[in-house]
Design an enzyme around this catalytic site. Structure first.
Site, short mmCIF file in Angstrom:
data_model
loop_
_atom_site.label_atom_id
_atom_site.label_comp_id
_atom_site.label_asym_id
_atom_site.label_seq_id
_atom_site.Cartn_x
_atom_site.Cartn_y
_atom_site.Cartn_z
N TRP A 150 0.80 -1.22 0.00
CA TRP A 150 0.00 0.00 0.00
C TRP A 150 0.84 1.27 0.00
CZ3 TRP A 150 1.94 1.92 4.47
CH2 TRP A 150 2.37 1.01 5.43
N LYS A 174 -2.78 -8.43 -7.38
CA LYS A 174 -3.52 -8.29 -6.12
C LYS A 174 -3.05 -7.04 -5.39
CE LYS A 174 -4.44 -9.48 -1.58
NZ LYS A 174 -4.03 -8.17 -1.13
N PRO A 175 -3.88 -5.98 -5.41
CA PRO A 175 -3.52 -4.78 -4.66
C PRO A 175 -3.70 -5.01 -3.16
CG PRO A 175 -5.35 -4.39 -6.20
CD PRO A 175 -5.17 -5.87 -6.10
N SER A 176 -3.15 -4.10 -2.39
CA SER A 176 -3.31 -4.18 -0.93
C SER A 176 -4.73 -3.81 -0.54
CB SER A 176 -2.33 -3.23 -0.27
OG SER A 176 -2.74 -2.96 1.05
N GLU A 248 10.69 -8.34 -3.20
CA GLU A 248 11.22 -7.03 -2.81
C GLU A 248 10.69 -6.78 -1.40
OE1 GLU A 248 11.92 -3.94 -1.73
OE2 GLU A 248 10.68 -2.81 -3.13
N CYS A 282 10.38 0.90 1.90
CA CYS A 282 11.34 -0.20 2.13
C CYS A 282 12.76 0.37 2.09
CB CYS A 282 11.16 -1.28 1.07
SG CYS A 282 11.11 -0.63 -0.59
N GLU A 379 12.93 -3.11 10.88
CA GLU A 379 12.25 -2.12 10.02
C GLU A 379 11.04 -1.58 10.78
OE1 GLU A 379 9.98 -3.46 6.41
OE2 GLU A 379 11.23 -1.95 5.44
N TRP A 445 16.43 -2.16 -9.15
CA TRP A 445 15.86 -2.03 -7.82
C TRP A 445 15.73 -3.41 -7.18
CZ3 TRP A 445 15.62 1.95 -4.83
CH2 TRP A 445 14.87 1.89 -3.66
N LYS A 449 20.51 -10.08 1.04
CA LYS A 449 20.14 -10.65 2.36
C LYS A 449 18.60 -10.65 2.53
CE LYS A 449 23.30 -7.88 4.47
NZ LYS A 449 24.10 -7.30 5.56
P1 NDP Z 1 2.72 -7.64 4.37
O1 NDP Z 1 3.97 -7.82 3.68
O2 NDP Z 1 2.42 -8.57 5.48
O3 NDP Z 1 1.74 -7.76 3.19
C1 NDP Z 1 0.48 -7.96 3.30
C2 NDP Z 1 0.04 -8.35 1.90
O4 NDP Z 1 0.51 -9.64 1.60
C3 NDP Z 1 -1.41 -8.31 1.87
O5 NDP Z 1 -1.82 -7.76 0.64
C4 NDP Z 1 -1.77 -9.77 1.99
O6 NDP Z 1 -2.94 -10.00 1.27
C5 NDP Z 1 -0.60 -10.47 1.35
N1 NDP Z 1 -0.35 -11.81 1.93
C6 NDP Z 1 -0.47 -12.21 3.19
N2 NDP Z 1 -0.14 -13.53 3.30
C7 NDP Z 1 0.19 -13.94 2.07
C8 NDP Z 1 0.64 -15.15 1.52
N3 NDP Z 1 0.81 -16.26 2.26
N4 NDP Z 1 0.90 -15.19 0.19
C9 NDP Z 1 0.76 -14.09 -0.57
N5 NDP Z 1 0.34 -12.92 -0.10
C10 NDP Z 1 0.06 -12.83 1.20
O7 NDP Z 1 2.55 -6.11 4.78
P2 NDP Z 1 1.66 -5.31 5.79
O8 NDP Z 1 0.86 -4.38 4.99
O9 NDP Z 1 0.95 -6.18 6.78
O10 NDP Z 1 2.82 -4.49 6.53
C11 NDP Z 1 3.61 -5.12 7.51
C12 NDP Z 1 5.04 -4.65 7.39
O11 NDP Z 1 5.56 -5.00 6.13
C13 NDP Z 1 5.24 -3.15 7.46
O12 NDP Z 1 5.28 -2.71 8.79
C14 NDP Z 1 6.55 -2.98 6.75
O13 NDP Z 1 7.61 -3.21 7.66
C15 NDP Z 1 6.55 -4.08 5.71
N6 NDP Z 1 6.19 -3.59 4.36
C16 NDP Z 1 7.17 -3.52 3.44
C17 NDP Z 1 6.90 -3.00 2.19
C18 NDP Z 1 7.93 -2.87 1.15
O14 NDP Z 1 7.82 -1.99 0.30
N7 NDP Z 1 8.93 -3.74 1.11
C19 NDP Z 1 5.57 -2.50 1.84
C20 NDP Z 1 4.60 -2.67 2.87
C21 NDP Z 1 4.91 -3.19 4.09
P3 NDP Z 1 -4.16 -10.75 1.93
O15 NDP Z 1 -4.42 -10.12 3.25
O16 NDP Z 1 -5.25 -10.58 0.96
O17 NDP Z 1 -3.72 -12.18 2.03
#
Ligand code: NDP
Length: 476
Positions: A150, A174-176, A248, A282, A379, A445, A449
């Site tokens: 998101w 699949k969007p957030s 990523e 990130c 993070e 990008w 690790k």
């Molecule tokens: P998550 O990485 O936990 O992502 C949640 C997304 O992943 C949701 O859209 C969810 O969809 C999907 N998801 C959950 N389980 C699975 C699975 N087994 N297989 C595939 N997709 C899955 O992020 P959060 O939004 O909960 O944020 C938590 C932390 O993640 C943040 O605090 C931050 O540290 C990090 N983050 C990092 C980002 C980056 O750019 N690298 C971006 C956003 C967050 P559904 O609920 O429909 O299953």
């Protein structure tokens, strides 16, 4: 409002429970979007499979025309998309504009690479052995699943959609659940352009939708951006099918400031590195390493600049920083601020949430943070910076590389030879030297690790959606 699911060229309502979509500046619900069920995810994957033979057999030049169409339509919807990001993400206007420009540039760039694909096909491969000829084909990997977060909804989706479509893949995006309205634009553009049905499918969802997609046997590749913990689950499901994936994931990136740095410039880049998008990046450079000879002077300037930062609702006033994009993330950041108090960390500025409505946190800096602190290691994904001093280059490097992550880093020094030397020794995927976090579609990008696997953007981003096939012939 249009239903949020676009499957096989049709807009449909989700079978699952409604997902509340929020305006984080007000902490209020702005829309309800029904989530896709596992059955609908399956329908989307099947549609993408049916569409694959037609789409991948188009010439690169024809696919390029569609990609140019995406860029053109994004531009035409400019004002609406900027406003939607400001409202649903809480982005300041200038950030929302940059995100849109980035997405447009990405579609334009991959249109260019798609157009070049035709001439690259079937190029002879020089062989050392006599009596044989060989040539190389770049083929689409197949049906791909794209799961995006998101924090940069327009951009992260563009970084996956554009190269996947350019390569000839069909896809399910699949969007957030936090920002499903923003990615809807990609379905609308596909619809407006007459993209063949099933090439681009959109399944908004929450709870189980992501897992239903990542565990689906009908995918040939998965590309995921999000947390390291979820990335590990995505990787485990891909292992079951032995299928490739791009991950990523998170970061805890360093920003190194050497004694010869211009302090005002350094303050500007430090703030950009942890307050842009309210720190929900990130790539946030949230570990500040400063040479001990300039540390006190730098901290003084940093404190003044942060106290002057305008934090608020981007739709009501001109702001430098908006709210956290969702309540869950705001709670996570507040928990880290509490942890800092429990650990007795020295707080230079901030250290607290700001009064509502909305999910705001004050820009926060902790100084001389022990490396054993959770705030130094994990993070946080909010406007929180942890600082330490170093006495020489070797110590700075050792501290910078001592992390479970390896996404990016920033080096600030007037000595360019030193900056290049340090950059080369940093164990990360991208280094900025005396710069804001400028990301160009031509450069790669991705990280090392715990920050993930593979690279997005540039020609590497396209290669991530291609399968290489060689044809070797005995000449007789
Ligand atoms: P998550 O990485 O936990 O992502 C949640 C997304 O992943 C949701 O859209 C969810 O969809 C999907 N998801 C959950 N389980 C699975 C699975 N087994 N297989 C595939 N997709 C899955 O992020 P959060 O939004 O909960 O944020 C938590 C932390 O993640 C943040 O605090 C931050 O540290 C990090 N983050 C990092 C980002 C980056 O750019 N690298 C971006 C956003 C967050 P559904 O609920 O429909 O299953």
């Amino acid at each position: 409002m249009k239903p949020a699911l676009f499957i096989d060229g049709h807009w449909v309502d989700g079978d699952g429970a409604p997902m509340p979509v929020h305006d984080p500046s007000l902490g209020q619900i702005m829309a309800q979007v029904p989530a896709a069920s596992a059955h609908q995810v399956n329908l989307a994957v099947q549609a993408a499979r049916r569409a694959l033979p037609g789409w991948r057999s188009l010439s690169g030049a024809r696919r390029a025309e569609y990609l140019q169409g995406f860029a053109r339509h994004l531009q035409q919807r400019r004002e609406g998309l900027i406003a939607l990001q400001m409202r649903n993400n809480g982005k300041p206007r200038h950030e929302a504009e940059l995100d849109l420009d980035d997405a447009i540039a990405t579609f334009d760039y991959y249109a260019g690479l798609a157009a070049q694909l035709d001439a690259r096909q079937d190029q002879p491969v020089p062989l050392q052995a006599p009596g044989f000829s060989a040539h190389c084909r770049f083929e689409a990997l197949g049906v791909v699943g794209l799961i995006v977060p998101w924090n940069f909804p327009l951009v992260t989706s563009a970084w996956k959609l554009a190269p996947a479509l350019a390569a000839g893949c069909t896809l399910v995006l699949k969007p957030s659940e936090v920002t499903p309205l923003i990615e809807q634009v990609y379905g609308e553009i596909a619809d407006a352009l007459g993209l063949p049905a099933g090439v681009l499918n959109l399944v908004a969802g929450a709870g189980k939708t992501g897992a239903a997609l990542s565990q689906h046997p009908g995918l040939d590749k998965l590309s995921f951006t999000g947390s390291t913990a979820t990335g590990q689950r995505v990787m485990a499901s891909s292992a079951a099918f032995c299928r490739p994936l791009t991950l990523e994931l998170g970061g805890k990136s360093p920003i190194l400031v050497f004694a010869d740095a211009d302090l005002d410039q350094a303050v500007h880049w430090i703030i950009g590195g942890f307050c842009w998008n309210a720190g929900q990046m990130c790539s946030a450079t949230s570990r500040l390493l400063v040479h001990e000879s300039i540390a006190d002077a730098l901290l003084q300037r940093l404190r003044s600049a942060l106290l002057a930062l305008r934090v608020g609702n981007p739709l009501e006033q001109e702001v430098d920083m908006g709210p956290l994009s969702c309540q869950a993330q705001w709670r996570t950041v507040c928990t880290y601020l509490e942890q800092a108090r429990n650990e007795g960390l020295e707080c230079l500025v901030g250290g607290h949430a700001l009064p509502g409505p909305g999910w705001f946190v004050a820009p926060t800096v902790y100084t001389d943070v022990p490396t054993s602190s959770r705030l130094w290691q994990e993070e946080i994904f909010g406007p929180v910076l942890c600082m330490r001093r170093f006495s020489d280059e070797a110590q700075a490097l050792a501290l910078a590389n001592d992390s479970a992550f390896g996404l990016v880093a920033t080096v600030i020094s007037a000595d360019l030879q030193r900056a290049e030397r340090v950059a080369a020794a940093l164990d990360v995927g991208h280094v900025w030297i005396n710069s804001l976090q400028a990301v160009f579609v031509e450069t790669s990008w991705g990280g090392t690790k715990g920050s993930g696997i593979g690279r997005e953007l540039g020609p590497w981003g396209l290669a991530a959606y291609q399968s290489i096939k060689h044809l070797t012939r005995y000449l007789g």
